[in-house]
Write a protein that holds these residues in place. Structure first.
Motif, PDB file in Angstrom:
ATOM      1  N   PRO A   1       0.876  -1.102  -0.062  1.00 42.41           N
ATOM      2  CA  PRO A   1       0.072   0.106  -0.061  1.00 42.41           C
ATOM      3  C   PRO A   1       0.928   1.276   0.063  1.00 42.41           C
ATOM      4  O   PRO A   1       0.643   2.371  -0.822  1.00 42.41           O
ATOM      5  N   ALA A   2       2.041   1.314   0.722  1.00 41.04           N
ATOM      6  CA  ALA A   2       2.800   2.232   0.591  1.00 41.04           C
ATOM      7  C   ALA A   2       3.520   2.739  -0.709  1.00 41.04           C
ATOM      8  O   ALA A   2       3.632   3.643  -1.134  1.00 41.04           O
ATOM      9  N   LEU A   3       3.826   1.625  -1.533  1.00 31.37           N
ATOM     10  CA  LEU A   3       4.094   1.544  -3.036  1.00 31.37           C
ATOM     11  C   LEU A   3       2.966   2.372  -3.731  1.00 31.37           C
ATOM     12  O   LEU A   3       3.406   3.212  -4.646  1.00 31.37           O
ATOM     13  N   VAL A   4       1.871   1.943  -3.494  1.00 33.59           N
ATOM     14  CA  VAL A   4       0.812   2.509  -4.359  1.00 33.59           C
ATOM     15  C   VAL A   4       0.769   4.001  -3.889  1.00 33.59           C
ATOM     16  O   VAL A   4       0.420   4.724  -4.905  1.00 33.59           O
ATOM     17  N   SER A   5       0.727   4.395  -2.559  1.00 35.79           N
ATOM     18  CA  SER A   5       0.744   5.845  -2.233  1.00 35.79           C
ATOM     19  C   SER A   5       1.679   6.546  -3.052  1.00 35.79           C
ATOM     20  O   SER A   5       1.332   7.579  -3.576  1.00 35.79           O
TER      21      SER A   5
ATOM     22  N   VAL B   1      -2.603   5.591   4.892  1.00 35.81           N
ATOM     23  CA  VAL B   1      -3.169   5.129   6.307  1.00 35.81           C
ATOM     24  C   VAL B   1      -3.240   3.643   6.292  1.00 35.81           C
ATOM     25  O   VAL B   1      -2.764   3.044   7.207  1.00 35.81           O
ATOM     26  N   LEU B   2      -3.704   3.247   5.139  1.00 30.06           N
ATOM     27  CA  LEU B   2      -3.511   1.502   5.052  1.00 30.06           C
ATOM     28  C   LEU B   2      -2.415   1.021   5.254  1.00 30.06           C
ATOM     29  O   LEU B   2      -2.042  -0.045   5.786  1.00 30.06           O
ATOM     30  N   GLY B   3      -1.391   1.601   4.502  1.00 23.57           N
ATOM     31  CA  GLY B   3       0.078   1.126   4.571  1.00 23.57           C
ATOM     32  C   GLY B   3       0.710   1.257   5.813  1.00 23.57           C
ATOM     33  O   GLY B   3       1.332   0.294   6.391  1.00 23.57           O
ATOM     34  N   ASN B   4       0.310   2.278   6.708  1.00 26.89           N
ATOM     35  CA  ASN B   4       0.948   2.400   7.921  1.00 26.89           C
ATOM     36  C   ASN B   4       0.294   1.330   8.940  1.00 26.89           C
ATOM     37  O   ASN B   4       1.034   0.945   9.814  1.00 26.89           O
ATOM     38  N   CYS B   5      -1.009   1.078   8.831  1.00 29.63           N
ATOM     39  CA  CYS B   5      -1.720  -0.082   9.431  1.00 29.63           C
ATOM     40  C   CYS B   5      -1.074  -1.377   9.246  1.00 29.63           C
ATOM     41  O   CYS B   5      -0.797  -2.216  10.178  1.00 29.63           O
ATOM     42  N   THR B   6      -0.852  -1.717   7.876  1.00 30.68           N
ATOM     43  CA  THR B   6      -0.211  -3.176   7.400  1.00 30.68           C
ATOM     44  C   THR B   6       1.190  -3.201   7.916  1.00 30.68           C
ATOM     45  O   THR B   6       1.502  -4.322   8.376  1.00 30.68           O
ATOM     46  N   LEU B   7       1.767  -2.071   7.856  1.00 28.90           N
ATOM     47  CA  LEU B   7       3.323  -2.256   8.335  1.00 28.90           C
ATOM     48  C   LEU B   7       3.111  -2.485   9.985  1.00 28.90           C
ATOM     49  O   LEU B   7       4.095  -3.110  10.436  1.00 28.90           O
ATOM     50  N   CYS B   8       2.386  -1.699  10.615  1.00 32.66           N
ATOM     51  CA  CYS B   8       2.297  -2.168  11.963  1.00 32.66           C
ATOM     52  C   CYS B   8       2.022  -3.326  12.210  1.00 32.66           C
ATOM     53  O   CYS B   8       2.746  -3.950  13.125  1.00 32.66           O
TER      54      CYS B   8
ATOM     55  N   THR C   1      -6.559  11.720  -2.792  1.00 32.44           N
ATOM     56  CA  THR C   1      -7.257  11.020  -1.815  1.00 32.44           C
ATOM     57  C   THR C   1      -6.754   9.361  -1.648  1.00 32.44           C
ATOM     58  O   THR C   1      -6.866   9.118  -0.523  1.00 32.44           O
ATOM     59  N   LEU C   2      -6.708   8.829  -2.975  1.00 33.13           N
ATOM     60  CA  LEU C   2      -6.204   7.608  -2.960  1.00 33.13           C
ATOM     61  C   LEU C   2      -4.758   7.564  -2.332  1.00 33.13           C
ATOM     62  O   LEU C   2      -4.499   6.463  -1.379  1.00 33.13           O
ATOM     63  N   GLN C   3      -4.131   8.422  -2.640  1.00 30.23           N
ATOM     64  CA  GLN C   3      -2.708   8.521  -1.878  1.00 30.23           C
ATOM     65  C   GLN C   3      -2.775   8.441  -0.280  1.00 30.23           C
ATOM     66  O   GLN C   3      -2.220   7.690   0.456  1.00 30.23           O
ATOM     67  N   ALA C   4      -3.631   9.332   0.113  1.00 28.56           N
ATOM     68  CA  ALA C   4      -3.886   9.418   1.719  1.00 28.56           C
ATOM     69  C   ALA C   4      -4.392   8.269   2.208  1.00 28.56           C
ATOM     70  O   ALA C   4      -4.078   7.856   3.189  1.00 28.56           O
ATOM     71  N   ALA C   5      -5.230   7.622   1.589  1.00 31.16           N
ATOM     72  CA  ALA C   5      -6.109   6.420   1.751  1.00 31.16           C
ATOM     73  C   ALA C   5      -4.833   5.325   2.030  1.00 31.16           C
ATOM     74  O   ALA C   5      -4.832   4.284   2.981  1.00 31.16           O
ATOM     75  N   MET C   6      -4.119   5.050   1.025  1.00 32.62           N
ATOM     76  CA  MET C   6      -3.165   4.197   0.892  1.00 32.62           C
ATOM     77  C   MET C   6      -1.928   4.308   1.853  1.00 32.62           C
ATOM     78  O   MET C   6      -1.475   3.275   2.323  1.00 32.62           O
TER      79      MET C   6
END
Length: 104
Positions: free
Chosen positions: A47-51, A79-86, A72-77
Motif C-alpha cells: 500500500p505504501a508503494l501504491v501511495s 493510512v492503510l500502509g501504516n496499518c499493514t506495516l504496523c 485522496t487515494l494516496q492518503a488512503a493508501m
C-alpha cells in the motif's frame, strides 16, 4: 511535468525504485528463511508503494485537477500502509518471541 524540479523527480523516482527493491529483498529473505512473517512484511509494504505511485502520477500530470482523486487515494493508501506495516512488525515481533521460547 513542470510541477517538480529535476532533482525532486530524481528523489521521487529513486525512492519508488528503492521501495520496490526493498519489497523484493524482504520477500526473498522470508522465502529463504521460511519465515512467513518477513514474507508478510513484503506484502504489507505494497500500500505504501501504491501511495508513492499515486503521488508521482499526479505530479507527472502537473497536478491536474481532473486527477485530484489520486491525492485522496494516496492518503488512503498511506493510512492503510501504516496499518499493514504496523501489523507486519507486530507479526515479526511475535514470531521472534515464539522462536526464542522454542530455542529454550
Amino acid at each position: 511535468m513542470h510541477a517538480l524540479s529535476i532533482p525532486t523527480w530524481i528523489i521521487h523516482v529513486s525512492s519508488v525504485i528503492e521501495w520496490i527493491a526493498a519489497i523484493w529483498f524482504i520477500g526473498r529473505y522470508g522465502e529463504v528463511t521460511r519465515d512467513r512473517a518477513w514474507w508478510g512484511l513484503s506484502f504489507a509494504m505494497l500500500p505504501a508503494l501504491v501511495s508513492a505511485m499515486c503521488a508521482c502520477t499526479w505530479h507527472f500530470f502537473d497536478n491536474a485537477e481532473s486527477l485530484e482523486w489520486l491525492v485522496t487515494l494516496q492518503a488512503a493508501m498511506t493510512v492503510l500502509g501504516n496499518c499493514t506495516l504496523c501489523l507486519a512488525a507486530w507479526w515479526i515481533w511475535r514470531s521472534s518471541q515464539q522462536t526464542a521460547i522454542d530455542d529454550q
